[in-house]
Design a protein around this motif. Structure first.
Motif, PDB file in Angstrom:
ATOM      1  N   GLY A   1      -5.816   5.358   3.678  1.00  0.00           N
ATOM      2  CA  GLY A   1      -5.121   4.085   3.878  1.00  0.00           C
ATOM      3  C   GLY A   1      -6.041   3.066   4.538  1.00  0.00           C
ATOM      4  O   GLY A   1      -6.136   1.920   4.102  1.00  0.00           O
ATOM      5  N   ARG A   2      -6.743   3.521   5.560  1.00  0.00           N
ATOM      6  CA  ARG A   2      -7.702   2.630   6.242  1.00  0.00           C
ATOM      7  C   ARG A   2      -8.761   2.128   5.256  1.00  0.00           C
ATOM      8  O   ARG A   2      -9.116   0.948   5.249  1.00  0.00           O
ATOM      9  CB  ARG A   2      -8.360   3.401   7.387  1.00  0.00           C
ATOM     10  N   GLY A  37      -2.840  10.577   5.752  1.00  0.00           N
ATOM     11  CA  GLY A  37      -3.404  11.152   6.971  1.00  0.00           C
ATOM     12  C   GLY A  37      -4.845  11.591   6.864  1.00  0.00           C
ATOM     13  O   GLY A  37      -5.318  12.389   7.671  1.00  0.00           O
ATOM     14  N   ILE A  41       0.852  -1.191   0.000  1.00  0.00           N
ATOM     15  CA  ILE A  41       0.000   0.000   0.000  1.00  0.00           C
ATOM     16  C   ILE A  41       0.885   1.238   0.000  1.00  0.00           C
ATOM     17  O   ILE A  41       1.868   1.291   0.748  1.00  0.00           O
ATOM     18  CB  ILE A  41      -0.951   0.004   1.220  1.00  0.00           C
ATOM     19  N   ASP A  42       0.567   2.204  -0.853  1.00  0.00           N
ATOM     20  CA  ASP A  42       1.347   3.447  -0.919  1.00  0.00           C
ATOM     21  C   ASP A  42       0.444   4.598  -1.318  1.00  0.00           C
ATOM     22  O   ASP A  42      -0.305   4.503  -2.306  1.00  0.00           O
ATOM     23  CB  ASP A  42       2.483   3.324  -1.954  1.00  0.00           C
ATOM     24  N   LEU A  43       0.582   5.698  -0.578  1.00  0.00           N
ATOM     25  CA  LEU A  43      -0.140   6.938  -0.879  1.00  0.00           C
ATOM     26  C   LEU A  43       0.869   8.055  -1.015  1.00  0.00           C
ATOM     27  O   LEU A  43       1.805   8.151  -0.201  1.00  0.00           O
ATOM     28  CB  LEU A  43      -1.091   7.277   0.266  1.00  0.00           C
ATOM     29  N   GLY A  52      -7.423   9.109   6.299  1.00  0.00           N
ATOM     30  CA  GLY A  52      -8.263   7.920   6.393  1.00  0.00           C
ATOM     31  C   GLY A  52      -8.315   7.090   5.127  1.00  0.00           C
ATOM     32  O   GLY A  52      -9.020   6.078   5.071  1.00  0.00           O
ATOM     33  N   GLY A 100       6.175   5.515  10.038  1.00  0.00           N
ATOM     34  CA  GLY A 100       4.777   5.807   9.726  1.00  0.00           C
ATOM     35  C   GLY A 100       3.988   4.522   9.519  1.00  0.00           C
ATOM     36  O   GLY A 100       2.908   4.333  10.093  1.00  0.00           O
ATOM     37  N   ASN A 145      10.505   2.305   8.623  1.00  0.00           N
ATOM     38  CA  ASN A 145       9.312   3.028   8.173  1.00  0.00           C
ATOM     39  C   ASN A 145       8.384   3.267   9.367  1.00  0.00           C
ATOM     40  O   ASN A 145       7.406   2.559   9.592  1.00  0.00           O
ATOM     41  CB  ASN A 145       8.608   2.252   7.058  1.00  0.00           C
ATOM     42  N   ARG A 155      -3.127   0.217  13.933  1.00  0.00           N
ATOM     43  CA  ARG A 155      -4.361   1.011  14.014  1.00  0.00           C
ATOM     44  C   ARG A 155      -5.446   0.435  13.115  1.00  0.00           C
ATOM     45  O   ARG A 155      -6.625   0.744  13.293  1.00  0.00           O
ATOM     46  CB  ARG A 155      -4.108   2.474  13.609  1.00  0.00           C
ATOM     47  N   TYR A 203      -0.214   0.161  10.761  1.00  0.00           N
ATOM     48  CA  TYR A 203      -0.828  -1.178  10.648  1.00  0.00           C
ATOM     49  C   TYR A 203      -1.555  -1.630  11.921  1.00  0.00           C
ATOM     50  O   TYR A 203      -2.668  -2.165  11.821  1.00  0.00           O
ATOM     51  CB  TYR A 203       0.204  -2.210  10.174  1.00  0.00           C
TER      52      TYR A 203
HETATM   53  C1  COA Z   1       1.359   4.242   5.728  1.00  0.00           C
HETATM   54  C2  COA Z   1       0.161   4.721   4.926  1.00  0.00           C
HETATM   55  C3  COA Z   1      -0.323   3.614   3.971  1.00  0.00           C
HETATM   56  C4  COA Z   1      -0.996   5.048   5.903  1.00  0.00           C
HETATM   57  O1  COA Z   1      -2.112   5.513   5.179  1.00  0.00           O
HETATM   58  P1  COA Z   1      -2.840   6.869   5.631  1.00  0.00           P
HETATM   59  O2  COA Z   1      -3.975   7.121   4.718  1.00  0.00           O
HETATM   60  O3  COA Z   1      -1.812   7.949   5.747  1.00  0.00           O
HETATM   61  O4  COA Z   1      -3.388   6.478   7.076  1.00  0.00           O
HETATM   62  P2  COA Z   1      -4.859   6.768   7.655  1.00  0.00           P
HETATM   63  O5  COA Z   1      -5.119   8.246   7.543  1.00  0.00           O
HETATM   64  O6  COA Z   1      -5.847   5.857   7.030  1.00  0.00           O
HETATM   65  O7  COA Z   1      -4.654   6.417   9.197  1.00  0.00           O
HETATM   66  C5  COA Z   1      -5.217   5.262   9.819  1.00  0.00           C
HETATM   67  C6  COA Z   1      -4.733   5.239  11.261  1.00  0.00           C
HETATM   68  O8  COA Z   1      -3.295   5.065  11.290  1.00  0.00           O
HETATM   69  C7  COA Z   1      -2.691   6.149  11.974  1.00  0.00           C
HETATM   70  N1  COA Z   1      -1.492   6.563  11.239  1.00  0.00           N
HETATM   71  C8  COA Z   1      -1.330   6.619   9.894  1.00  0.00           C
HETATM   72  N2  COA Z   1      -0.109   7.086   9.575  1.00  0.00           N
HETATM   73  C9  COA Z   1       0.487   7.344  10.752  1.00  0.00           C
HETATM   74  C10 COA Z   1       1.771   7.873  11.095  1.00  0.00           C
HETATM   75  N3  COA Z   1       2.653   8.221  10.140  1.00  0.00           N
HETATM   76  N4  COA Z   1       2.074   8.017  12.412  1.00  0.00           N
HETATM   77  C11 COA Z   1       1.186   7.676  13.373  1.00  0.00           C
HETATM   78  N5  COA Z   1      -0.038   7.166  13.111  1.00  0.00           N
HETATM   79  C12 COA Z   1      -0.376   7.010  11.811  1.00  0.00           C
HETATM   80  C13 COA Z   1      -3.696   7.285  11.921  1.00  0.00           C
HETATM   81  O9  COA Z   1      -3.519   8.186  12.998  1.00  0.00           O
HETATM   82  C14 COA Z   1      -4.998   6.532  11.999  1.00  0.00           C
HETATM   83  O10 COA Z   1      -5.280   6.172  13.329  1.00  0.00           O
HETATM   84  P3  COA Z   1      -6.763   6.303  13.957  1.00  0.00           P
HETATM   85  O11 COA Z   1      -7.726   5.996  12.833  1.00  0.00           O
HETATM   86  O12 COA Z   1      -6.782   5.286  15.015  1.00  0.00           O
HETATM   87  O13 COA Z   1      -6.876   7.709  14.401  1.00  0.00           O
HETATM   88  C15 COA Z   1       0.473   6.015   4.117  1.00  0.00           C
HETATM   89  O14 COA Z   1       0.794   7.048   5.005  1.00  0.00           O
HETATM   90  C16 COA Z   1       1.591   5.841   3.115  1.00  0.00           C
HETATM   91  O15 COA Z   1       1.353   5.407   2.004  1.00  0.00           O
HETATM   92  N6  COA Z   1       2.845   6.212   3.467  1.00  0.00           N
HETATM   93  C17 COA Z   1       3.976   6.210   2.526  1.00  0.00           C
HETATM   94  C18 COA Z   1       4.246   4.857   1.891  1.00  0.00           C
HETATM   95  C19 COA Z   1       4.369   3.761   2.915  1.00  0.00           C
HETATM   96  O16 COA Z   1       5.047   3.883   3.907  1.00  0.00           O
HETATM   97  N7  COA Z   1       3.694   2.631   2.610  1.00  0.00           N
HETATM   98  C20 COA Z   1       3.713   1.463   3.473  1.00  0.00           C
HETATM   99  C21 COA Z   1       4.883   0.593   3.157  1.00  0.00           C
HETATM  100  S1  COA Z   1       4.920  -0.860   4.200  1.00  0.00           S
END
Ligand code: COA
Length: 203
Positions: free
Chosen positions: A148-149, A144, A136-138, A146, A177, A175, A184, A182
């Motif tokens: 990813g969820r 931030g 998964i990647d955004l 929702g 973040g 990583n 959560r 995961y």
């Molecule tokens: C990691 C990633 C997929 C998360 O998706 P996102 O849309 O940013 O996350 P969401 O907004 O859906 O957050 C879902 C929950 O996770 C928590 N969360 C997400 N990113 C977070 C961070 N960097 N630090 C702390 N908490 C985090 C949120 O606070 C939320 O918690 P809650 O619903 O209990 O309040 C996204 O940030 C991303 O693509 N990052 C860059 C690429 C990457 O690292 N991919 C994963 C490789 S393994």
């Protein structure tokens, strides 16, 4: 408002770009390797080629693709296909690096190419309980909010409908973040090889 939709043929260049811009433990990997294309050819394009039905994207109101989730429902079968059909098509572009083990002077690209050559069916320790795996990647602009969820939920619904009992993924230990994200969204950390963190979830 961005929305989630199934992957469509033609999304591949956008997915490759997102992969590159998030590939360095969540940060932009542009220019880190000799060849920027390598990331996507290993970590996203084979998934949408083999399993487009388990791929979803985030699309903005003005039609830009800014995130994705891709998966293999049966990791052992996928890795076997990767080894016998997908990667052989790329071997002239990225020959096997010399040295076994790789010399300490080997480049990061050599290490990733070596990983691609080493992928095999049946070597996944999480296969029986959690046969599927995901990526998964955004882009930063989509993080931030929702999304990813929601991507995880869309994939889980598709996997459940296909009778898949469990799902895992491997994140870089650097990583932070992803490692916060995961748990959560319902994943449990498992004992993991050095430098990585494995998460899993029963469906
Ligand atoms: C990691 C990633 C997929 C998360 O998706 P996102 O849309 O940013 O996350 P969401 O907004 O859906 O957050 C879902 C929950 O996770 C928590 N969360 C997400 N990113 C977070 C961070 N960097 N630090 C702390 N908490 C985090 C949120 O606070 C939320 O918690 P809650 O619903 O209990 O309040 C996204 O940030 C991303 O693509 N990052 C860059 C690429 C990457 O690292 N991919 C994963 C490789 S393994």
């Amino acid at each position: 408002m961005s929305h989630i939709r199934p992957f469509r043929t033609g999304d591949e260049p956008d997915l490759a770009d997102i992969c590159l811009r998030t590939a360095d433990a969540g940060a932009d990997a542009t220019g880190l390797l000799d060849d920027d294309d390598l990331w996507a050819e290993i970590f996203v394009l084979p998934y949408v080629a083999r399993h487009p039905e388990f791929a979803f994207v985030v699309e903005t109101d003005d039609g830009r693709v800014v995130g994705y989730i891709v998966a293999a429902p049966d990791s052992a079968a996928f890795e076997e296909w990767f080894a016998t059909e997908w990667w052989p098509r790329h071997q002239s572009r990225w020959p096997r690096p010399e040295g076994d083990p790789l010399p300490v002077s080997a480049s990061r690209q050599d290490g990733i190419v070596r990983y691609a050559y080493a992928r095999r069916g049946g070597t996944q320790p999480f296969g029986d309980d959690y046969p599927a795996h995901l990526h998964i990647d955004l882009l930063p602009e989509a993080q931030g909010q929702g999304l990813g969820r929601r991507l995880i939920a869309a994939l889980e619904d598709a996997l459940r409908a296909a009778g898949v009992p469990g799902l895992h993924l491997v994140a870089s230990a650097e990583n932070t973040g992803a490692i916060a994200f995961y748990p959560r969204v319902g994943f449990t950390p498992l004992p993991s090889p050095e430098g990585t963190q494995v998460f899993a979830k029963r469906l």
